[in-house]
Enzyme design. Structure first.
Site, PDB file in Angstrom:
ATOM      1  N   GLU A  83       0.827  -1.209   0.000  1.00  0.00           N
ATOM      2  CA  GLU A  83       0.000   0.000   0.000  1.00  0.00           C
ATOM      3  C   GLU A  83       0.862   1.260   0.000  1.00  0.00           C
ATOM      4  O   GLU A  83       0.483   2.282  -0.592  1.00  0.00           O
ATOM      5  CB  GLU A  83      -0.943  -0.005   1.201  1.00  0.00           C
ATOM      6  N   PRO A 111      13.182 -11.242  -1.305  1.00  0.00           N
ATOM      7  CA  PRO A 111      12.018 -11.620  -0.494  1.00  0.00           C
ATOM      8  C   PRO A 111      11.109 -10.422  -0.240  1.00  0.00           C
ATOM      9  O   PRO A 111      11.573  -9.283  -0.142  1.00  0.00           O
ATOM     10  CB  PRO A 111      12.640 -12.129   0.811  1.00  0.00           C
ATOM     11  N   ARG A 112       9.821 -10.683  -0.111  1.00  0.00           N
ATOM     12  CA  ARG A 112       8.856  -9.605   0.092  1.00  0.00           C
ATOM     13  C   ARG A 112       9.031  -8.930   1.454  1.00  0.00           C
ATOM     14  O   ARG A 112       8.928  -7.710   1.557  1.00  0.00           O
ATOM     15  CB  ARG A 112       7.436 -10.175  -0.023  1.00  0.00           C
ATOM     16  N   MET A 164      15.949  -2.156   1.704  1.00  0.00           N
ATOM     17  CA  MET A 164      14.605  -1.595   1.606  1.00  0.00           C
ATOM     18  C   MET A 164      14.567  -0.470   0.571  1.00  0.00           C
ATOM     19  O   MET A 164      15.512   0.302   0.444  1.00  0.00           O
ATOM     20  CB  MET A 164      14.155  -1.053   2.963  1.00  0.00           C
ATOM     21  N   GLU A 170      14.558  -0.508  -2.729  1.00  0.00           N
ATOM     22  CA  GLU A 170      15.394  -0.585  -3.931  1.00  0.00           C
ATOM     23  C   GLU A 170      14.830  -1.517  -4.999  1.00  0.00           C
ATOM     24  O   GLU A 170      15.536  -1.865  -5.938  1.00  0.00           O
ATOM     25  CB  GLU A 170      16.809  -1.039  -3.562  1.00  0.00           C
ATOM     26  N   ASN A 186       2.409  -6.602  -7.692  1.00  0.00           N
ATOM     27  CA  ASN A 186       2.277  -5.638  -8.785  1.00  0.00           C
ATOM     28  C   ASN A 186       3.251  -5.947  -9.934  1.00  0.00           C
ATOM     29  O   ASN A 186       4.462  -5.839  -9.763  1.00  0.00           O
ATOM     30  CB  ASN A 186       2.541  -4.236  -8.225  1.00  0.00           C
ATOM     31  N   PRO A 187       2.737  -6.295 -11.130  1.00  0.00           N
ATOM     32  CA  PRO A 187       3.624  -6.578 -12.267  1.00  0.00           C
ATOM     33  C   PRO A 187       4.006  -5.325 -13.046  1.00  0.00           C
ATOM     34  O   PRO A 187       4.788  -5.399 -13.992  1.00  0.00           O
ATOM     35  CB  PRO A 187       2.765  -7.495 -13.141  1.00  0.00           C
ATOM     36  N   LEU A 188       3.444  -4.177 -12.667  1.00  0.00           N
ATOM     37  CA  LEU A 188       3.646  -2.965 -13.463  1.00  0.00           C
ATOM     38  C   LEU A 188       5.037  -2.381 -13.297  1.00  0.00           C
ATOM     39  O   LEU A 188       5.549  -1.709 -14.202  1.00  0.00           O
ATOM     40  CB  LEU A 188       2.591  -1.919 -13.096  1.00  0.00           C
ATOM     41  N   GLU A 189       5.660  -2.607 -12.133  1.00  0.00           N
ATOM     42  CA  GLU A 189       6.988  -2.031 -11.894  1.00  0.00           C
ATOM     43  C   GLU A 189       8.019  -2.538 -12.904  1.00  0.00           C
ATOM     44  O   GLU A 189       8.723  -1.728 -13.519  1.00  0.00           O
ATOM     45  CB  GLU A 189       7.411  -2.299 -10.455  1.00  0.00           C
TER      46      GLU A 189
END
Length: 427
Positions: free
Chosen positions: A62, A270-271, A311, A313, A337-340
């Site tokens: 978010e 990793p997320r 973080m 990057e 999100n695949p847009l990045e």
């Protein structure tokens, strides 16, 4: 009456909530820090100037979604302070990494009347903007009592959440009447809000502001600099925002790919930061030659994996890669999100579990702008290999996805147009 029962249940559950925070702090000690903020106590923390903008983004995803909005608000309304709240330490770190001291940051208190009362007195906003999916009845009610508009921006509502809210639909009408505006990111979410009873005259479909990505000059300079240091004419694929259960699949694929492409480099990101050390241990166990981004060590010819344990990057990591796998999609997490990566015209691979972004992936699949694979190491290996072997395939996939990104831009401006009356009103 419903809000009374909700609040009573929340009060009764406080010991369990504190125990849960304690359990989380075993894996991530940062959950123990700033606990008083969870109840609206801010000690000696600096309070923001009154009549500013209060934006809430639950966690990292978010915060990323809110970033273009916050940047534009800072540019258009420099006289208004921005207070950014999150729930998670990872979200907090992302806010600090992205915005530094240009915003005020606190944890949003638990949705208890006395905690929310203290928080609103502390911040004194003129507008509250909540990103994507957060509905907190006591926060909404107390803002309404003070004539402070509550807006849900880039709103999305999953099928599971809609089903849960549907069970209490009759009790939601008072809360709906206290929400000034819902700006939904797609038609699917908009229809779900309407089905639950939100007034259609206050519901707008603005599109997803995540399409309004900005690869600015500073980022591009950093990418060029890092590419010079890292690539050394090596192909790079990135596995980004990975979750538990995915890293093993990815590393098995990478091991097989290394047998055919010995100089192939994997960026594994990793997320969640609390998994950085877990994934590092997995890399050691699997005997990969790897370095950690956080050490600023440079890869050499023997480096097989770079662990992205820093973080803020991710866009930088995407920018130096040739192929992207977007995580959370090999397991039933719903994808990310695949847009990045598409902002760099990069070919994107994803698993089949993409229910968090139904509209985006529907459009990408329609134009063959994303490559979907089953949740096996063999399937992922074949997809990466096919793209490594064909520059034409990489360009075709990347360009198709990029066109979807460009065709759907403009959501940010539509959202800002809707927010303008609230931002410019005199209180």
């Amino acid at each position: 009456m419903w809000r009374f029962f909700y609040t009573s249940l929340l009060l009764i559950c406080q010991p369990l909530i504190l125990c849960f925070i304690g359990l989380l702090s075993v894996k991530s000690p940062r959950y123990r820090q700033r606990l008083a903020e969870r109840y609206g106590f801010y000690g000696n923390a600096s309070c923001p100037p009154p009549q500013g903008i209060f934006i809430h983004a639950a966690s990292v995803g978010e915060v990323i979604a809110a970033t273009p909005l916050v940047r534009q608000l800072q540019q258009d309304y420099p006289h208004l302070s921005i207070t950014f709240t999150t729930f998670t330490p990872t979200g907090s770190e992302r806010v600090k990494a992205t915005f530094g001291d240009s915003v005020f940051h606190y944890y949003l208190p638990l949705d208890l009347p006395f905690s929310i009362h203290r928080f609103i007195n502390f911040v004194q906003p003129k507008l509250c903007i909540v990103m994507e999916t957060e509905l907190w009845p006591n926060l909404i009610h107390q803002l309404f009592l003070r004539n402070i508009p509550f807006v849900i921006a880039n709103a999305r509502l999953s099928a599971r959440s809609a089903h849960r809210y549907g069970k209490i639909k009759a009790h939601l009408q008072t809360m709906w009447s206290q929400i000034s505006l819902i700006a939904a990111q797609d038609n699917i979410s908009g229809k779900r809000y309407a089905t639950l009873g939100y007034p259609k005259e206050k519901l707008n479909i603005t599109g997803n502001i995540k399409y309004d990505l900005n690869t600015n000059d500073e980022l591009l300079r950093k990418i060029d600099s890092l590419r010079t240091l890292w690539k050394q004419d090596r192909p790079i694929w990135i596995a980004a925002s990975t979750h538990n259960g995915e890293d093993e699949i990815i590393l098995k694929s990478h091991r097989a790919l290394l047998a055919k492409y010995p100089n192939l480099l994997l960026l594994l990101v990793p997320r969640h930061p609390e998994r950085f050390n877990v994934v590092a241990d997995l890399l050691k166990k699997e005997k990969f030659q790897f370095i950690r981004r956080s050490t600023n060590e440079l890869p050499n010819e023997n480096t097989q994996v770079i662990l992205g344990d820093s973080m803020g990057e991710l866009m930088l990591m995407y920018g130096i890669s040739d192929i992207a796998f977007v995580g959370g999609s090999l397991v039933k997490h719903g994808g990310h999100n695949p847009l990045e990566p598409l902002a760099f015209k990069m070919p994107v691979i994803t698993g089949k579990h993409t229910f968090n972004f139904p509209e985006i992936f529907r459009m990408l699949v329609e134009v063959q702008g994303v490559l979907e694979v089953n949740s096996t190491a063999d399937a992922l290996e074949r997809a990466v290999e096919a793209l490594l072997n064909s520059k034409e395939s990489r360009e075709r996939l990347g360009n198709a996805g990029y066109e979807v990104l460009m065709e759907n831009r403009g959501a940010l401006q539509r959202l800002l147009d809707l927010l303008k009356p609230y931002l410019e009103r005199n209180v």
